[in-house]
Write an enzyme that holds these catalytic residues in place. Sequence first.
Site, short mmCIF file in Angstrom:
data_model
loop_
_atom_site.label_atom_id
_atom_site.label_comp_id
_atom_site.label_asym_id
_atom_site.label_seq_id
_atom_site.Cartn_x
_atom_site.Cartn_y
_atom_site.Cartn_z
N ALA A 95 15.98 -82.26 12.20
CA ALA A 95 16.53 -81.15 12.99
C ALA A 95 16.29 -79.84 12.22
O ALA A 95 15.19 -79.59 11.74
CB ALA A 95 18.00 -81.40 13.30
N SER A 96 17.32 -79.02 12.04
CA SER A 96 17.12 -77.68 11.48
C SER A 96 16.83 -77.64 9.99
O SER A 96 16.49 -76.57 9.46
CB SER A 96 18.33 -76.80 11.79
OG SER A 96 18.33 -76.44 13.15
N VAL A 97 16.93 -78.76 9.29
CA VAL A 97 16.45 -78.79 7.91
C VAL A 97 14.95 -78.49 7.88
O VAL A 97 14.39 -78.08 6.86
CB VAL A 97 16.79 -80.14 7.25
CG1 VAL A 97 16.17 -80.27 5.86
CG2 VAL A 97 18.31 -80.29 7.13
N LYS A 99 13.55 -75.93 9.12
CA LYS A 99 13.30 -74.49 9.04
C LYS A 99 12.78 -74.05 7.68
O LYS A 99 11.97 -73.12 7.58
CB LYS A 99 14.55 -73.71 9.43
CG LYS A 99 14.87 -73.81 10.91
CD LYS A 99 16.13 -73.03 11.28
CE LYS A 99 16.30 -72.96 12.80
NZ LYS A 99 16.58 -74.26 13.42
#
Length: 391
Positions: A95-97, A99
Amino acid sequence: SSLLFSVVWLARIAHARKRKILVLLFLIAIAFQVDAQQNYAAAIEEYMQAQVKVNQFNGNVLVAKNGEIIYQEAFGYANYDTKKRLNLNSVFNLASVTKQFTAMGILLLKEKGKLSYTDSLRKFLPELPYSNITLHHLLTHTSGLPDYMSVLRPKWDHKKVAFNNDMIRFLAAEKPPIHFKPGQKYEYSNTGFALLASIIEKVSGQTFGAYMAQYIFTPLGMTHTRVYNTRRAANELIPNYAYGFVYVPDLKKYVQADSLPELDYVHYLDGIQGQGRINSTVGDLFKWDRALKNHTLVSEATQREMLSPQVLSDTLNKAYYGYGVGVRKSGKGNVISHTGGWPGYATVLTHYEEEDVTVIVLSNNASKSNAIGNDVAAIVFGKSITLPKEP
């Protein structure tokens, strides 16, 4: 001459004894270190077993100190339906890791002189109607752009998988207004990092997945890591995958997030990447953590730009955002961290810089990974933790 001989002889004995004492002290220090690591591991194991029993934690955990792994374990199922168990090489949706990897892609291009943080968004994507937005704004969630998830939901055909180019065409056609003047404040937006992935593609001439593999995953030996946005669009399945499950109270069981109508966006938004879609293991993430610490991929100065506070993100807790990572202070010094969430997945990667402690928690049943990560770090720092108990 006999007096001189005696002095030399005594000096040699003292020197030999000093060396023996130093060796003994060194061996004692190693013994204490090994014993401390064993104590950490035992305490973390006790805590994690309580999380499994009381809160049904399902996922993988890795803890390291001074570059050495002191604890890693897999708990539960990779697939609740088939009862296949997780192992340490199970691959999770980050998921947003993701970024921070996208940010690194931009940093690498910046070091090669291919772009600048002050470059305009429209320099690369002129079809978009947004002026005065820079790459710095995209990297720090200060662009003001609305989150693509909310603007696509009412107008996109939910039977079709959207990709980055679809999102860009949609923004160009619908022109949803920005929420504030670029740079005015911080507002978390997945749109910015999806656009950064598209900019990486445009500048490099490669797909986002190929670029990440060539310049990040392969050099770091992250052999279990990849951009994975073809599961629904191309029905591509990868081995050793940790499928995301959510608990349904009415059914009193965990079911795949894919099967729930209210979570249909896991299908139609599955192709968009940069803000998410990198999948990895705890072991590969530890290799990434070491690369950030040792500025393996970029210069120390450029790496520090990524890991330094660029914009205030939380006034109450005095937390900041760097480039793709959160930055804050704790009683143990500077903390670099990012969480990720997607139906069935809850992830966190945290590094305490001064103490060189790394905690990675990847869950595929939406457990409270961030809170667990904080507790595990507290154990390593010698703090007492109350174990979760049955109500």
